[in-house]
Design a protein around this motif. Structure first.
Motif, PDB file in Angstrom:
ATOM      1  N   LEU A  43     -76.804  53.669 -29.877  1.00 54.47           N
ATOM      2  CA  LEU A  43     -77.700  54.865 -30.782  1.00 54.47           C
ATOM      3  C   LEU A  43     -78.354  56.294 -29.803  1.00 54.47           C
ATOM      4  CD1 LEU A  43     -78.661  52.658 -33.830  1.00 54.47           C
ATOM      5  CD2 LEU A  43     -76.789  54.113 -33.654  1.00 54.47           C
ATOM      6  N   PHE A  44     -78.712  55.950 -29.410  1.00 53.94           N
ATOM      7  CA  PHE A  44     -80.330  56.788 -28.926  1.00 53.94           C
ATOM      8  C   PHE A  44     -80.378  57.826 -28.146  1.00 53.94           C
ATOM      9  CE2 PHE A  44     -81.990  54.144 -31.681  1.00 53.94           C
ATOM     10  CZ  PHE A  44     -82.178  55.004 -33.124  1.00 53.94           C
ATOM     11  N   ILE A  45     -78.791  57.436 -26.638  1.00 50.63           N
ATOM     12  CA  ILE A  45     -79.204  58.035 -25.179  1.00 50.63           C
ATOM     13  C   ILE A  45     -78.680  58.789 -25.606  1.00 50.63           C
ATOM     14  CG2 ILE A  45     -79.460  56.007 -24.205  1.00 50.63           C
ATOM     15  CD1 ILE A  45     -76.294  56.179 -23.752  1.00 50.63           C
ATOM     16  N   GLU A  46     -78.654  59.965 -24.804  1.00 48.22           N
ATOM     17  CA  GLU A  46     -78.000  61.711 -24.429  1.00 48.22           C
ATOM     18  C   GLU A  46     -76.274  61.236 -25.401  1.00 48.22           C
ATOM     19  OE1 GLU A  46     -78.906  66.111 -22.924  1.00 48.22           O
ATOM     20  OE2 GLU A  46     -78.810  63.886 -21.948  1.00 48.22           O
ATOM     21  N   THR A  47     -75.388  60.683 -24.942  1.00 49.24           N
ATOM     22  CA  THR A  47     -74.703  60.455 -24.939  1.00 49.24           C
ATOM     23  C   THR A  47     -73.875  60.075 -26.120  1.00 49.24           C
ATOM     24  OG1 THR A  47     -74.587  58.775 -23.223  1.00 49.24           O
ATOM     25  CG2 THR A  47     -73.428  61.481 -23.358  1.00 49.24           C
ATOM     26  N   GLY A  48     -75.228  59.371 -26.638  1.00 46.08           N
ATOM     27  CA  GLY A  48     -74.837  58.483 -27.733  1.00 46.08           C
ATOM     28  C   GLY A  48     -74.100  58.358 -29.543  1.00 46.08           C
ATOM     29  N   TRP A  49     -74.151  58.154 -29.856  1.00 45.10           N
ATOM     30  CA  TRP A  49     -73.498  57.824 -31.431  1.00 45.10           C
ATOM     31  C   TRP A  49     -74.165  58.942 -31.997  1.00 45.10           C
ATOM     32  CZ3 TRP A  49     -68.707  57.236 -32.839  1.00 45.10           C
ATOM     33  CH2 TRP A  49     -68.285  56.162 -32.076  1.00 45.10           C
ATOM     34  N   LEU A  50     -75.872  58.693 -32.306  1.00 46.99           N
ATOM     35  CA  LEU A  50     -76.777  59.881 -33.524  1.00 46.99           C
ATOM     36  C   LEU A  50     -76.249  61.589 -32.613  1.00 46.99           C
ATOM     37  CD1 LEU A  50     -79.220  57.938 -33.915  1.00 46.99           C
ATOM     38  CD2 LEU A  50     -77.398  58.022 -35.965  1.00 46.99           C
ATOM     39  N   TRP A  59     -87.189  62.050 -32.769  1.00 41.93           N
ATOM     40  CA  TRP A  59     -87.751  60.932 -32.787  1.00 41.93           C
ATOM     41  C   TRP A  59     -86.490  60.138 -32.523  1.00 41.93           C
ATOM     42  CZ3 TRP A  59     -84.516  58.061 -35.234  1.00 41.93           C
ATOM     43  CH2 TRP A  59     -83.437  58.766 -36.493  1.00 41.93           C
ATOM     44  N   VAL A  60     -85.423  60.895 -32.333  1.00 47.84           N
ATOM     45  CA  VAL A  60     -84.437  60.508 -31.761  1.00 47.84           C
ATOM     46  C   VAL A  60     -84.226  60.038 -29.862  1.00 47.84           C
ATOM     47  CG1 VAL A  60     -81.505  60.795 -31.510  1.00 47.84           C
ATOM     48  CG2 VAL A  60     -82.691  60.705 -33.386  1.00 47.84           C
ATOM     49  N   GLN A  61     -84.372  61.640 -29.757  1.00 42.86           N
ATOM     50  CA  GLN A  61     -84.868  61.809 -27.929  1.00 42.86           C
ATOM     51  C   GLN A  61     -85.691  61.108 -27.701  1.00 42.86           C
ATOM     52  OE1 GLN A  61     -84.850  65.816 -27.185  1.00 42.86           O
ATOM     53  NE2 GLN A  61     -83.753  66.701 -29.089  1.00 42.86           N
ATOM     54  N   GLN A  62     -86.986  60.245 -28.016  1.00 39.67           N
ATOM     55  CA  GLN A  62     -88.091  60.115 -27.904  1.00 39.67           C
ATOM     56  C   GLN A  62     -87.640  58.531 -28.053  1.00 39.67           C
ATOM     57  OE1 GLN A  62     -90.730  60.368 -30.452  1.00 39.67           O
ATOM     58  NE2 GLN A  62     -91.605  62.140 -30.216  1.00 39.67           N
ATOM     59  N   LEU A  63     -86.615  57.984 -29.015  1.00 36.79           N
ATOM     60  CA  LEU A  63     -86.280  57.120 -28.658  1.00 36.79           C
ATOM     61  C   LEU A  63     -85.308  56.500 -27.712  1.00 36.79           C
ATOM     62  CD1 LEU A  63     -86.036  55.622 -32.823  1.00 36.79           C
ATOM     63  CD2 LEU A  63     -87.520  54.765 -30.566  1.00 36.79           C
ATOM     64  N   GLY A  64     -84.307  57.540 -27.452  1.00 34.29           N
ATOM     65  CA  GLY A  64     -83.294  57.506 -26.005  1.00 34.29           C
ATOM     66  C   GLY A  64     -84.140  57.820 -25.099  1.00 34.29           C
ATOM     67  N   GLY A  65     -85.195  58.039 -24.956  1.00 31.19           N
ATOM     68  CA  GLY A  65     -85.393  58.458 -23.277  1.00 31.19           C
ATOM     69  C   GLY A  65     -84.834  59.687 -23.188  1.00 31.19           C
TER      70      GLY A  65
END
Length: 518
Positions: A43-50, A59-65
């Motif tokens: 869901l959250f990494i840079e190439t993830g679904w979101l 918040w997506v960037q924070q969770l994905g690191g």
């Protein structure tokens, strides 16, 4: 009532099964954590679904690191989970298996040294150091067992655990971490070589027969899951998650039985397909392979085809698919791998279907004659190969005719009798999950229908048997190991957890016990 025990057979197979069970036993209880990590990654990494859907809020960037701002550094959840959480869970579980809670704590402390010393996900290190540190702590405790003055037990226990854990963490940091890192790098190099050389499909030659011998959990979760997780952390996916978990080979074999099989094997195959393909319980097709051992060739051909397809399309999964259901597989498939993953399942099923069809049809006339004559050759073949773990009740009816002593009230063909009331029944299998859970459910329903109260039915891994059960029910091939873990319990061997005729005889015995108490 009798206990049905197979002929005592030790040797290499039992030893390999024990080792495989121990290895997979450290990973299997923590599969939910691997799946959680996979979902967060997806869901959250840079190439993830979101992010691919345009949702890239802070918040997506924070969770994905990750961050689009080069000056912002986010630890996120993905990295810390794979670096610390997953290995420490494995270490704690391995330590508990050796020396209970105390072993789990010391094993976790020591494993931290490997993790920090290596700087990479240390699954192999956790599998070695976790139980190893627990064993050391157990030996240290034996040195002064019974020699501590009253009132000083807690002080000694806490400080000895802390000192041993700290010492082993330092030892692991300087000595074990470099060695395990070298081993991990070597294994990674071997896997990469096999992938680049298109030789990885050859793994199916060992994997598919190994699954039939109850090594499926050890192969998948003891080998491919740790290596695949490390690869997925670097590349976002791993083909290793699909080498054992691909449901295609089993699907093809069951489809062939549905069309060309005879008797109960054909009648039960459609129901088995649903359990295997959607439910993810691959072991349901094992009795079908064992009824015709040549079908292992179909499983190998199908497995190799699936692996080759993923190699060609460079596809894989983000995290383990457990159980190996098509639903779990698609849920862990990254966006760019859907075509390859789906085709790997389709092609592997198609190839295994074609090979299995030829094998089944070549003996169809003989099988029809055997069924018409009431011959039990197919069931006997399953019993002789003694590694089956079927699920469907109709298959169970067939397997129930495969021989072996059965309960018959107070009759004792082998001269053994009930030595204590039965109030607790444990279904034990290799992992303590899928098959034994299904068998326990069947037995609970039968006991409830018979109006019997006061009898508990649970499922456990054989490794977790503590001798407290009155009756232990296992698949025939695993009974010897269960007897070693719980020697004072009565033991029953069945060929099929989902529908053995011995269940009715156990219920009849419980009814007789109930009437005798009135």
């Amino acid at each position: 009532m009798t206990t049905t025990s197979p002929t005592k057979r030790g040797g290499t197979r039992v030893g390999v099964q024990k080792f495989g069970t121990f290895i997979s036993g450290m990973v299997l209880p923590n599969i939910a954590a691997f799946i959680a990590w996979g979902l967060i990654t997806a869901l959250f990494i840079e190439t993830g679904w979101l992010p691919l859907l345009g949702i890239d809020a802070s918040w997506v960037q924070q969770l994905g690191g990750w961050s689009r701002d080069e000056d912002v550094v986010n630890a996120g959840l993905v990295g810390p989970m794979i670096t610390y959480l997953l290995p420490l869970l494995i270490a704690n579980t391995g330590g508990r298996m050796v020396y209970g809670v105390r072993g789990g704590v010391v094993g976790t402390i020591a494993t931290m040294g490997v993790i920090v010393g290596a700087g990479i996900p240390m699954f192999l290190g956790a599998m070695i150091v976790g139980p190893g540190a627990a064993w050391v702590m157990k030996q240290v405790d034996k040195m002064w067992a019974g020699k501590i003055k009253a009132g000083f037990e807690m002080l000694v226990d806490n400080f000895s655990g802390g000192i041993v854990g700290a010492a082993l963490a330092v030892f692991s940091f300087f000595l074990i971490a470099p060695a395990v890192t070298a081993i991990s790098n070597f294994l990674e190099t071997v896997v990469n070589f096999l992938v680049v050389s298109s030789l990885l499909p050859l793994a199916s030659v060992f994997v598919e027969p190994g699954k039939i011998l109850f090594l499926n959990n050890a192969i998948n979760h003891g080998v491919f899951t740790p290596l695949g997780t490390i690869e997925a952390e670097k590349t976002g996916q791993s083909i290793l998650f699909l080498i054992e978990a691909n449901p295609g080979p089993g699907l093809g074999i069951l489809l062939a039985f549905s069309i060309f099989g005879v008797g109960l094997l054909r009648a039960s195959a459609p129901g088995a397909i649903l359990i295997q393909f959607v439910g993810g319980i691959h072991e349901i097709y094992f009795p079908y392979v064992l009824a015709k051992p040549l079908l292992v060739l179909a499983a190998i051909a199908g497995g190799a085809t699936g692996v080759l397809t993923n190699v060609i399309f460079q596809s894989g999964l983000r995290a383990p698919a457990s159980p190996g259901s098509i639903i779990a597989i698609l849920a862990q498939t990254p966006p760019g791998s859907f075509v390859g993953v789906i085709l790997s399942v389709v092609f592997s099923a198609g190839v295994s279907f074609l090979v299995a069809s030829v094998i089944i049809r070549s003996g169809r006339k003989r099988d029809l004659e055997a069924v018409a004559a009431g011959d039990t050759a197919l069931a006997d073949a399953v019993a002789k190969n003694a590694a089956n773990k079927g699920r469907d009740s109709q298959v169970g009816s067939l397997l129930g005719a495969s021989g072996g002593a059965a309960y018959a009230g107070s009759t004792a063909p082998e001269g053994t009798t009930v030595t204590r009331p039965i109030s607790s029944i444990v279904f034990a299998c290799d992992a303590g999950m899928g098959s034994s859970a299904m068998g326990a459910t069947v037995m609970r329903n039968k006991i409830k229908k018979a109006g019997i109260e006061g009898v508990t039915v649970v499922n456990q891994a054989i490794a977790n048997l503590d001798g407290g059960a009155d009756l232990v029910i296992t698949q025939r091939e695993l009974t010897q190991r269960a007897e070693e873990k719980s020697p004072n319990s009565m033991h029953v061997s069945v060929d099929n957890f989902m529908g053995s005729p011995k269940y009715d005889e156990v219920v009849a015995m419980l009814e007789s016990q109930k009437n005798a108490e009135k």
